[in-house]
Design a protein around this motif. Structure first.
Motif, PDB file in Angstrom:
ATOM      1  N   SER A  13       0.626  -1.028  -0.015  1.00 41.58           N
ATOM      2  CA  SER A  13       0.068   0.255  -0.199  1.00 41.58           C
ATOM      3  C   SER A  13       1.263   1.023  -0.168  1.00 41.58           C
ATOM      4  CB  SER A  13      -0.715  -0.018   1.214  1.00 41.58           C
ATOM      5  OG  SER A  13      -0.165  -0.272   2.818  1.00 41.58           O
ATOM      6  N   GLY A  17       1.081   3.842  -2.903  1.00 40.32           N
ATOM      7  CA  GLY A  17       0.483   5.219  -3.034  1.00 40.32           C
ATOM      8  C   GLY A  17       1.258   6.395  -2.980  1.00 40.32           C
ATOM      9  N   LEU A  18       2.920   5.987  -2.631  1.00 44.00           N
ATOM     10  CA  LEU A  18       3.627   6.467  -2.884  1.00 44.00           C
ATOM     11  C   LEU A  18       3.394   7.214  -4.644  1.00 44.00           C
ATOM     12  CD1 LEU A  18       6.625   6.355  -0.490  1.00 44.00           C
ATOM     13  CD2 LEU A  18       4.701   8.255  -0.427  1.00 44.00           C
ATOM     14  N   LEU A  21       1.025   9.468  -5.429  1.00 48.08           N
ATOM     15  CA  LEU A  21       1.419  10.543  -5.207  1.00 48.08           C
ATOM     16  C   LEU A  21       1.932  11.337  -5.224  1.00 48.08           C
ATOM     17  CD1 LEU A  21       0.858  12.607  -2.571  1.00 48.08           C
ATOM     18  CD2 LEU A  21       2.928  11.768  -1.687  1.00 48.08           C
ATOM     19  N   LYS A  24       2.023  11.963  -9.284  1.00 46.89           N
ATOM     20  CA  LYS A  24       0.776  13.252  -9.382  1.00 46.89           C
ATOM     21  C   LYS A  24       1.905  14.953  -9.858  1.00 46.89           C
ATOM     22  CE  LYS A  24      -3.194  12.353  -7.410  1.00 46.89           C
ATOM     23  NZ  LYS A  24      -3.500  11.799  -6.579  1.00 46.89           N
ATOM     24  N   PHE A 105       3.638   8.862   7.783  1.00 46.12           N
ATOM     25  CA  PHE A 105       3.591  10.810   7.487  1.00 46.12           C
ATOM     26  C   PHE A 105       2.171  11.305   6.926  1.00 46.12           C
ATOM     27  CE2 PHE A 105       6.626   7.531   4.608  1.00 46.12           C
ATOM     28  CZ  PHE A 105       5.689   7.444   3.983  1.00 46.12           C
ATOM     29  N   ASN A 107       1.341  12.912   3.616  1.00 45.75           N
ATOM     30  CA  ASN A 107       1.500  12.959   2.537  1.00 45.75           C
ATOM     31  C   ASN A 107       2.082  14.497   1.797  1.00 45.75           C
ATOM     32  OD1 ASN A 107       0.750  11.256   1.546  1.00 45.75           O
ATOM     33  ND2 ASN A 107      -1.772  11.439   0.464  1.00 45.75           N
TER      34      ASN A 107
ATOM     35  N   CYS B 487      -1.609   7.735   3.302  1.00 41.74           N
ATOM     36  CA  CYS B 487      -1.226   7.612   2.075  1.00 41.74           C
ATOM     37  C   CYS B 487      -2.246   8.121   1.040  1.00 41.74           C
ATOM     38  CB  CYS B 487       0.076   6.942   2.180  1.00 41.74           C
ATOM     39  SG  CYS B 487       0.661   7.844   0.130  1.00 41.74           S
ATOM     40  N   LEU B 488      -2.907   6.331   1.098  1.00 41.82           N
ATOM     41  CA  LEU B 488      -4.085   6.691  -0.264  1.00 41.82           C
ATOM     42  C   LEU B 488      -4.752   6.753  -0.020  1.00 41.82           C
ATOM     43  CD1 LEU B 488      -3.501   2.431  -0.609  1.00 41.82           C
ATOM     44  CD2 LEU B 488      -3.152   4.008  -2.401  1.00 41.82           C
ATOM     45  N   GLN B 490      -5.340   9.876   1.856  1.00 45.94           N
ATOM     46  CA  GLN B 490      -5.575  10.782   1.971  1.00 45.94           C
ATOM     47  C   GLN B 490      -5.088  11.265   0.066  1.00 45.94           C
ATOM     48  OE1 GLN B 490      -1.687  12.507   3.248  1.00 45.94           O
ATOM     49  NE2 GLN B 490      -2.574  13.038   5.461  1.00 45.94           N
ATOM     50  N   GLN B 491      -4.847  10.714  -0.994  1.00 42.86           N
ATOM     51  CA  GLN B 491      -5.272  11.022  -2.221  1.00 42.86           C
ATOM     52  C   GLN B 491      -6.310  11.113  -2.496  1.00 42.86           C
ATOM     53  OE1 GLN B 491      -1.969   8.906  -4.562  1.00 42.86           O
ATOM     54  NE2 GLN B 491      -1.507   8.775  -2.649  1.00 42.86           N
TER      55      GLN B 491
END
Lengths: 164, 686
Positions: A13, A17-18, A21, A24, A105, A107, B487-488, B490-491
């Motif tokens: 995940s 996710g990173l 992020l 983008k 942390f 984003n 992280c996911l 928040q996006q």
């Protein structure tokens, strides 16, 4: 040309996710799940920045960082750790890490750190270019760059994140 | 007739005396064994036999008047043998069974039962009806003696199994039987020597129960009670009385004195002389042993009392598990047992345990003087004029006993006796022994206390280590997925418009993730070894800033925080950790109060220490909750990890201070932080 980032983490995940992020944000992101894969990837292609988990299966805590610094000194490394301890962070910085992130942390925090890392790389490139040029015209510029380096983001001026 | 009754009464009296003494002894020892009633009852039965047979024998001799010499002999011996029947049965059952085996046993039994033959003859030859002779005897034998003997057999078998009965008991049997035969032979001899006095002398065998009774008594005492002094005294006194009785009888009824003039007969003279010498010999022993016994008894009485006191004292010492209770009980025992005006235990650190109230405060001068003493025990009266004697005189101390405790020296200060008498050497010896035991007990308690503290500390450390290990694993295993999820989410949150219904769910999920993260962080903070960075800090400023930080995001509750600002109060602390601790207490106070609650923060500088008190007017804590409030994972909140106060305690203890709670249900709670102004290591070095 896009900046390249290699994300190394055994948590799927986080990798996904990173990647989402940072893609983008305009970076070119590659994800791998352990240290050995990261080294293979680095051997195949040069990366501007490595975002790596500190503790993963396959390699010791700081060995990936040390190998990256040996083989690709121009690559910046930001470490991510789930153990919020000053001791590990200090050791990581001594071993050459650009910075560290304590999990979990935000984003925004990641974006800022990555942005700062690339900014510093750019400044370093400018300094090296100026040094190789060695004309008196750039002496003032070198001083300016060094001054910015010193007054920029640093460990001593940063407040330690308190999680209680 | 007078002589007959005199002798019969004499025999009865002597026998009863012996059995009375035995019974008394058994009674004296009654607490030692539940089986002693067997001995007592045996004695009573024997006494009954003696009485009945003494009277029957006297009557038979008087009434039946046998004609032949053999008939006289058998008549005379039938009753003594009858006396012996229960004894024989008893010996055969009890002692032979236990001591003899094989053909010896059967020979012994046969020999013993041959003694019944005179009875058979008597029954055959006597003109009187059977019940008149043996009625009481057989009844007693049947209902009293046999059951008791059987009980004794069983008990002695048990004793033998425990190696308490020894084989030489058969010697006692032989001695008893030999005594009977000897008496019969002597009687016969004198009857032949003085035929005119035969009717009187033949009464001698009537005393024949005495030797077996004595033997049995000795046997009982020797193997049951082991009280040799008393047994010997008893045996000798019985023998002395017996032989004196013989001598008197022979002298009075046997015709003539030691020098019967022209009719001097050497054998008779020798026998009489021997009897008298024996009598004196045994009586001398009686006197000597009696005297010895009385001295020993008085001596033993004191020793027994001392031993009893020491026993009680030892029991008391082992019954306490706290030092204060032990010391107070000990001084109470000393005061009570010696009838003293006071007793005090004083330790080198100035701690005083006093029986009398109010507690006396001993001057430091006395303490200093005591520390210079080296004698284990000091009687103040025997001291030469010295400062110690003066100080003791003022404090009304009679005896000083040093308690040789390992950790620190102590003294037992005893007052004077109420009677005004001095302390005897035996009492001082007792005191010394008791003092040694008291010191050992104190040392033991101190050791036990430190051991318990160490065990608690070890348990706490083990718990911490386990939590630390757990926390490290938990941190890795929980923080990683939280990071990914956060992280996911928040996006997703950024992607969604504020009007989209799903945005609220995402926000809620992020809040929950943050709360999980806080819990994990707290767990890590508790498990982690704290590293302190001490620096000089103005606590007044720190508290003000913390309160400001606490109040800056307005809370849902309207809480008023009172803080009376002080001039600068400086202390060496880890500023950040102290701020966290105070903030934690403020948050707890806010959670505890209702709306419009009041929190009062006080800062008190008391000498080398500083106190910070955080009080609220909330619902308060129960006693049980107060006792557990600093335990990790204990919480009274609905949403709490139970680690905040545990961390606060860890931080304050890291400063060398203490955290305490005081609370009243319905009125509120006060947490008090007491911290030294100096750094812990500096303070300990100083």
């Amino acid at each position: 040309m896009k900046q390249t980032i290699l994300v190394v983490d055994d948590e799927r995940s986080i990798r996904i996710g990173l990647k989402g992020l940072l893609t983008k944000e305009g970076y070119e992101v590659t994800i791998v799940e352990n240290g050995n894969e990261a080294l293979r990837e680095l051997a195949r292609q040069a990366y501007n920045l490595v975002l790596s988990d500190l503790r993963m299966a396959g390699l010791d805590e700081l060995s990936l960082l040390k190998k990256i610094k040996e083989q690709h000194p121009e690559t910046s490394v930001i470490l991510m750790t789930a153990y919020g301890s000053e001791k590990i962070a200090v050791e990581a910085m001594k071993a050459g890490a650009r910075d560290y992130l304590i999990k979990p942390f935000d984003n925004d925090e990641v974006k800022i750190l990555v942005h700062q890392a690339f900014e510093q790389q750019a400044l370093q490139r400018q300094v090296q270019h100026c040094m190789s040029d060695s004309t008196p015209h750039f002496v003032s510029k070198i001083s300016l760059v060094r001054a910015r380096q010193c007054s920029g983001y640093s460990m001593s001026s940063r407040e330690w994140p308190q999680r209680t | 007739m007078d002589a007959i009754f005199l002798i019969a009464t004499f025999a009865f009296f002597v026998t009863c005396c012996i059995y009375g003494l035995l019974a008394q002894l058994v009674w004296y020892k009654r607490t030692k064994s539940e089986q002693d009633w067997v001995f007592l009852a045996t004695m009573v039965a024997c006494a009954y036999w003696c009485l009945s047979n003494a009277l029957a024998s006297s009557a038979a001799t008087t009434l039946e008047k046998p004609t032949s010499a053999l008939g006289t002999f058998l008549f005379q011996t039938s009753y003594p043998v009858l006396y012996l029947v229960p004894s024989l049965i008893r010996h055969c059952l009890v002692l032979s069974r236990l001591s003899l085996h094989g053909w010896r046993r059967w020979a012994h039994l046969t020999l013993n039962y041959l003694g019944i033959l005179p009875i058979v003859y008597h029954l055959y030859a006597s003109p009187r009806p059977l019940p008149e002779h043996y009625g009481p005897a057989f009844l007693g034998l049947l209902f009293l003696y046999l059951p008791l003997t059987i009980a004794e057999v069983k008990m002695r078998a048990e004793l033998r199994a425990r190696h308490l009965l020894k084989p030489e008991s058969r010697l006692i049997v032989y001695a008893g039987l030999g005594g009977v035969l000897l008496m019969c032979a002597v009687s016969d001899f004198f009857c032949r020597l003085y035929p005119d006095k035969a009717s009187i002398l033949s009464l001698i065998p009537k005393l024949s129960p005495l030797p077996p009774a004595l033997a049995m008594g000795y046997s009982v005492l020797r193997y049951r009670f082991m009280d040799m002094v008393f047994t010997r005294s008893l045996l000798y006194s019985a023998l002395g009385v017996l032989f004196l009785g013989f001598a008197l009888l022979v002298a009075y009824y046997g015709g003539g004195w030691l020098f019967p003039g022209q009719n001097f007969r050497p054998v008779a003279f020798a026998v009489r002389l021997l009897l008298i010498l024996f009598a004196f010999h045994f009586l001398f022993h009686v006197l000597r042993d009696g005297l010895q016994k009385s001295i020993e008894r008085s001596f033993f009485r004191h020793r027994v009392r001392s031993a009893e006191l020491l026993k009680q004292f030892t029991q008391m010492l082992t019954s306490w598990s706290d030092l204060e209770g032990l010391c107070r009980d000990a001084v109470e025992k000393f005061t009570g047992s010696l009838d003293l005006t006071s007793a005090t235990i004083l330790f080198a650190d100035g701690t005083v345990y006093d029986h009398t109230t109010p507690v006396k405060t001993h001057s430091s001068v006395l303490l200093l003087l005591l520390q210079q003493t080296k004698d284990p025990i000091i009687v103040v009266e025997e001291l030469l004029d010295s400062p110690l004697k003066t100080a003791c005189g003022e404090a009304q101390i009679g005896v000083i006993l040093t308690l040789p405790c390992r950790e620190q020296r102590g003294w037992l200060l005893l007052g004077e006796k109420h009677s005004g008498r001095p302390f005897f050497s035996q009492e001082l010896s007792l005191l010394e022994a008791a003092g040694g035991q008291l010191a050992m007990a104190i040392d033991n308690l101190v050791l036990v206390r430190s051991k318990l503290a160490l065990e608690r500390e070890m348990q706490h450390r083990e718990k911490l280590a386990a939590i630390g290990q757990l926390a490290a694993t938990v941190a890795h295993e929980i923080r990683n997925p939280i990071t990914g999820a956060k992280c996911l989410l928040q996006q997703v949150d950024e992607e969604l418009n504020s009007n989209t219904p799903g945005k609220e769910y995402v926000s809620l999920a992020l809040e929950d993730l943050n709360r999980v993260e806080q819990s994990v962080s707290q767990l890590l903070a508790y498990a982690r070894k704290e590293e302190f960075q001490f620096s000089d800090c103005d606590l007044n400023g720190l508290v003000s800033a913390t309160i400001q930080r606490f109040s800056s995001p307005p809370s849902e509750k309207r809480v008023i925080v009172h803080f009376q600002e002080q001039p600068s109060v400086w202390a060496v602390i880890d500023e950040e950790k102290m701020r966290r601790t105070i903030l934690n207490l403020l948050i707890n106070a806010r959670d505890a109060v209702d709306h419009d609650g009041v929190i009062t923060v006080e800062l008190l500088a008391t000498g080398p220490e500083v106190q910070i008190r955080v009080s609220d007017n909330g619902q308060g804590l129960s006693i049980e909750d107060q006792n557990r409030i600093f335990e990790p994972f204990f919480t009274t909140k609905e949403k709490g990890t139970g680690l905040g106060l545990a961390i606060a305690q860890k931080i304050i203890e890291g400063h060398g201070g203490q955290i305490a709670v005081a609370s009243t249900l319905g009125k509120g709670t006060t947490f008090t932080l007491t911290i030294p102004r100096q750094r812990p290591e500096t303070r300990s070095a100083a």
